[in-house]
Enzyme design. Sequence first.
Site, mmCIF file in Angstrom:
data_model
loop_
_atom_site.group_PDB
_atom_site.id
_atom_site.type_symbol
_atom_site.label_atom_id
_atom_site.label_comp_id
_atom_site.label_asym_id
_atom_site.label_seq_id
_atom_site.Cartn_x
_atom_site.Cartn_y
_atom_site.Cartn_z
ATOM 1 N N TRP A 63 0.836 -1.212 0.000
ATOM 2 C CA TRP A 63 0.000 0.000 0.000
ATOM 3 C C TRP A 63 0.862 1.250 0.000
ATOM 4 C CZ3 TRP A 63 -1.737 3.341 4.451
ATOM 5 C CH2 TRP A 63 -0.864 3.278 5.531
ATOM 6 N N ASP A 64 2.151 1.069 0.276
ATOM 7 C CA ASP A 64 3.105 2.171 0.259
ATOM 8 C C ASP A 64 2.978 2.998 -1.023
ATOM 9 O OD1 ASP A 64 3.937 0.061 1.971
ATOM 10 O OD2 ASP A 64 5.985 0.824 2.012
ATOM 11 N N GLU A 102 0.771 -1.518 13.078
ATOM 12 C CA GLU A 102 0.855 -2.984 13.163
ATOM 13 C C GLU A 102 1.199 -3.476 14.564
ATOM 14 O OE1 GLU A 102 3.602 -3.718 9.981
ATOM 15 O OE2 GLU A 102 2.019 -3.823 8.466
ATOM 16 N N LYS A 111 3.148 2.042 16.362
ATOM 17 C CA LYS A 111 4.293 1.892 15.462
ATOM 18 C C LYS A 111 4.351 3.030 14.437
ATOM 19 C CE LYS A 111 6.033 -1.330 11.959
ATOM 20 N NZ LYS A 111 5.684 -2.406 11.029
ATOM 21 N N GLN A 112 3.193 3.345 13.876
ATOM 22 C CA GLN A 112 3.173 4.379 12.837
ATOM 23 C C GLN A 112 1.807 5.031 12.800
ATOM 24 O OE1 GLN A 112 3.463 1.020 9.893
ATOM 25 N NE2 GLN A 112 2.740 2.580 8.497
HETATM 26 C C1 BGC Z 1 4.834 -0.906 7.623
HETATM 27 C C2 BGC Z 1 3.811 -1.076 6.515
HETATM 28 C C3 BGC Z 1 4.503 -1.038 5.186
HETATM 29 C C4 BGC Z 1 5.666 -2.033 5.129
HETATM 30 C C5 BGC Z 1 6.482 -1.888 3.864
HETATM 31 C C6 BGC Z 1 5.913 -1.969 7.482
HETATM 32 O O1 BGC Z 1 6.875 -1.790 8.473
HETATM 33 O O2 BGC Z 1 4.234 -1.019 8.881
HETATM 34 O O3 BGC Z 1 2.846 -0.048 6.592
HETATM 35 O O4 BGC Z 1 3.597 -1.312 4.180
HETATM 36 O O5 BGC Z 1 6.531 -1.815 6.214
HETATM 37 O O6 BGC Z 1 7.060 -0.612 3.794
#
Ligand code: BGC
Length: 777
Positions: free
Chosen positions: A357-358, A488, A601-602
């Site tokens: 999804w990035d 996550e 986390k984000q």
């Molecule tokens: C992030 C995801 C992302 C993936 C690839 C993960 O650490 O939490 O949102 O899609 O990394 O960049």
Amino acid sequence: MNSCYKKDEWLIIEEDFHPELNRESESIFSIGNGYMGQRANFEEYYSGDFHRGSYIAGVYYPDKTRVGWWKNGYPEYFAKVLNAPNWIGIDIVVNGIQLDLAKVKIHSFRRILNMKEGFLERKFRIDISGGRTLSVSSKRFLSMAEPDLGIIRYSLKPENFKASIQFTVYLDADVRNEDTNYGKKFWKEVNHEIVDGKGILTARTMKTDFHVALGMRYLLVKNNTPENFITEIIDKPKYIANIFSAEAHEREELVLYKYVSVQSSLNHDKKDLTSVVNQRLDFAVNSGYDKLLKDHKNEWGKIWSGSDVIIDGDISAQQAIRFNIFQLNQTYTGKDERLNIGPKGFTGEKYGGSTYWDTEAFVLPFFLKTASREVARNLLIYRYKHLEKSIENAAKLGFKNGAALYPMVTMNGEECHNEWEITFEEIHRNGAIAFAIFNYIRHTGDTEYMNDFGLEVLIGISRFWSQRATYSQDKGKYVILGVTGPNEYENNVNNNWYTNTIAVWTLSYALENLELMKKEYPGKFKDLIGKTKLDFTNESNRWKELIKNMHFPYDKETNVFLQQDGFLDKEIAPASTIPPLERPINQHWSWDRILRSCYIKQADVLHGLYVFEDRFDTETLKRNFDFYEPITVHESSLSACIHSILASRIGNINKAYELYLRTARLDLDDYNNEVDDGLHITSMAGSWLAIVEGFGGMRVLNGKLHLNPLIPEQWKSYSFNARFRGILFEVKITPKEVLVRNLSEKSLQLAVCKKAYELNGYKKLSIKNQVIKKISQ
Ligand code: BGC
């Protein structure tokens, strides 16, 4: 933190050789041209530690999944962009001694990445043996003008002795991925041809049967004259080489030019690969090194004119943002709708070079503002072409009637991620793919896209949301249960606010556009209904019901949106209370402890507020930011950039700057101690957005371009080039002035600090100080 790179506006420079950081530098100094990429491995033999990496876009291997406990629905494989045959090899033996930087005494060493012109250079002086000093310089690039060509100029000069230099110029398909699940090699040889001065090696991937042909030609020059020599041929399975020797007197330079063309069955018939390689090598050799380099630089000039950012007064920030822009453009050029952007680009194996999804959530907004509309459109078409597979993917999970769940990780449209909480639960990715259509249209004005492609995707995704949401008797509302949001560090939660928000938004957006199509393009509407078998009345009624009655967790006391139901049951304490030795928590705490904690986390709720910012007033944004920022540990590279943009939006410029620095130099300073695995391409787009959307306040609202600029006090000025609806413009911001220059012929309508302006072709507009102050307060 890695500090071995010198600060420079356009260059990344490694002074002195640091073997212990070689893998990191190989990532940092990677080169690429959207078609292929190459880590900064040495051309010559190296017996020290390194991670060989050559990659060809779209050439992957489905490596059989390895999990401890198989669950129904798990994908069979994890796709990997392959470590492709090695095209750079040039081994050197001087007076009988192998040139190996792990073994010789190094007098000086410099590795330089020239971001303005797009090449990698290495210069070193060594003691090859007993005080014999040899100067070596190599320069290589993957042509932006001729994307199948890789070119190397490799020169040697004995400084105080007469040298007999033996060259082994080779191509090698006997390569492996470090991340292979079962230790397999993924390449088989198809055939090879090798004669004096040229060779072609064709290999194929197992299972996927991609054929890749690499051809090489070379030229050795002394005193500007091509050298003649006798060649020995090496002809082994998966490996071809020419060996030859030449003499160089003291201070005499021998220069080897190696031209390589790489062709794959993605673009040509398998049977034609060899002849295409030959034609391309004729072209390369006839053009010559200087011309090829000139055309390559020229292409980079064009890229920079559309996307450069200039920061005055902060060389560290300047270097960082150019590094980010450079790597993004090396990764994706938007010329081929079958390709996408792996989170590590062509700089390492992690994440398998697959699509996440990035792309839609971070990288697309960068290309929407810096490249022609075809580039972003191709990213959308990529997903359009995967619609059928995403319907199959949803069907595997029990959904019906054309519901589409796009994969969390994919190469060809099939899901290939196998952690249940991500594969099955991180369904918010579907929302990002829907939102990307809206984002594309608002930036480009390409409304036809909606009727031609967009609505089909929106229908598939809406059908998914419609089936995924269920009714809660208890709440009297619709709910989306058992999900993982962008954060996550929470799994299997109910009603992730961001997921519910983007789900409902998708349903409204799809309905709005279906109604419009029905009214304005009844013929197309009929075709679409026929193709998708949409039961418009019934399905749209269900969607309306969900829109009206979705549950969004909210806390009345603090007045914040809750990340998920029950979030406030957690013990809330700022991340600053975590002992520094326990950070990052993902390396120190058990997974169970992380899940129970409040730490994020984000950006999650804040990601939603970023996406839908225009629906909320500043107070709401601020309240939520103040609640979530202190408990966010930013252990994903995708976090700080979003927080930085929001911090700018609420006027907290110091915080915005602090977070910006964290994202922009993430790789150059190796904050997370993981650059050896490759670079964080997605977060690079985030840093650009943190400047342009964050400090610059660039938005597209109701079809209009808006700027609301701020400037960090550390900067004297900054400027950026961007595009809106085909118009290229430059914005320069100083503490006293906003200067907008229209670099195109068409007139540009925009609002600066909410005041409307029209800027005719090639005209500039200056807005003086009081406006900036008003905004930044
Ligand atoms: C992030 C995801 C992302 C993936 C690839 C993960 O650490 O939490 O949102 O899609 O990394 O960049």
